[in-house]
Design an enzyme around this catalytic site. Sequence first.
Site, PDB file in Angstrom:
ATOM      1  N   GLU A 153      25.627  35.030  44.938  1.00  0.00           N
ATOM      2  CA  GLU A 153      26.375  34.915  46.193  1.00  0.00           C
ATOM      3  C   GLU A 153      26.452  36.271  46.908  1.00  0.00           C
ATOM      4  O   GLU A 153      26.276  36.351  48.119  1.00  0.00           O
ATOM      5  CB  GLU A 153      27.768  34.357  45.898  1.00  0.00           C
ATOM      6  N   ASP A 165      36.018  32.465  41.483  1.00  0.00           N
ATOM      7  CA  ASP A 165      35.611  31.067  41.638  1.00  0.00           C
ATOM      8  C   ASP A 165      34.589  30.680  40.568  1.00  0.00           C
ATOM      9  O   ASP A 165      34.678  29.609  39.956  1.00  0.00           O
ATOM     10  CB  ASP A 165      35.009  30.830  43.030  1.00  0.00           C
TER      11      ASP A 165
END
Length: 373
Positions: A153, A165
């Site tokens: 990411e 997350d």
Amino acid sequence: MRVDDAFREMYGAEPAGIWHAPGRVNLIGEHTDYNDGFVLPFAVPWGVTAAVAPREDGTIRLASLQAPDDTQVVEDLDEARGWARYAVGVVWAMRDRGLPVRGADIVLDGDVPKGAGLSSSAALEISVALALNDLYDLGLERMELAKIGQRAENDFVGMPCGIMDQAASASGKEGHAFFLDCRSLASRTIPFDLASHGLQILIINTGVHHELADGQYAKRRQECESAARHLGVPSLRDVTDLAAALKKLSGAERDRTQHIVTENHRVEAVVGLLRAGAVTEIGAVLNASHLSMRDQFQISCDELDVAVESAIKGGARGARMTGGGFGGSAIALVADDRVERVKAKALEAYEERGWAPPTFYPATAAPGARRIS
Ligand code: GLA
């Protein structure tokens, strides 16, 4: 259509297996992860299911039941577009670590509520990471998979997120919240049994995502790093004397520091209360967290503030926005017999303002990523 049927139809073969990784709700500890601090998320019952088979060549073929017109065949990893970049980014991050990952055929199916800010992207990354870990016998631990998801990411998709997350998706435990020290990566699961207290966490999805969100996330991160530099500490996690630190700072850096330092203490307070079985008492801490995000970290928005305020008016014990901010969801700690009142108050408040109605989901702590067949 089921994901395995779609796989057969698409690629004319059986998948080698099916993996599922959940999204997350963050109970408390917001924007603390990239400040080396504490977080307390839990995995939710919605996520991404991936049917995957390995390939001998290096090609990645991808399809998603949510994007039927956008199947992709990726030979050069940089060709991947949109949603596929989260999956291909995982392959990129694994290869970049020297791991022997060749190609894959992948079909994805996601059921994380749209726009809810419940980390569908981490669910996607971790479902693919776990599948490749099994299929290519990589032997990686859960936290290593989380790091690979975060790397994908950060450096492939280009979102400078922390590790919360991905860690929650990889390592969540049913009926438990997941405490993580984002510096040492030491974690503990904390029993989170709301039902026996007649309570639940209600997700209030505002359905909005303000466009500025992505740039503002990176900006908050820079402000925190710059505050830490001014204070001469490695990160805001290391601020022990808040009053002294605040005297040395001004403007945004002062406000951001106040949020991060107090938010770390609030995470520890919630962990302590949960361990003591004082579940209702966490409500006040959730409220304090929301005010700190609204006023000091400045990541809330009108829709989130109204969701939180109307939940409290409806009798919630506490409420706060959850996740990155500027939209997505709020969570409210509500006694079972107050849930309908909370929903009614929120619907009424949105209607008064002419906003589309929010949507509601009860959030239970679900298991983390796993192979399901
Ligand atoms: C997003 C990021 C996380 C975390 C939260 C805020 O969800 O992906 O790493 O920083 O925002 O707590």
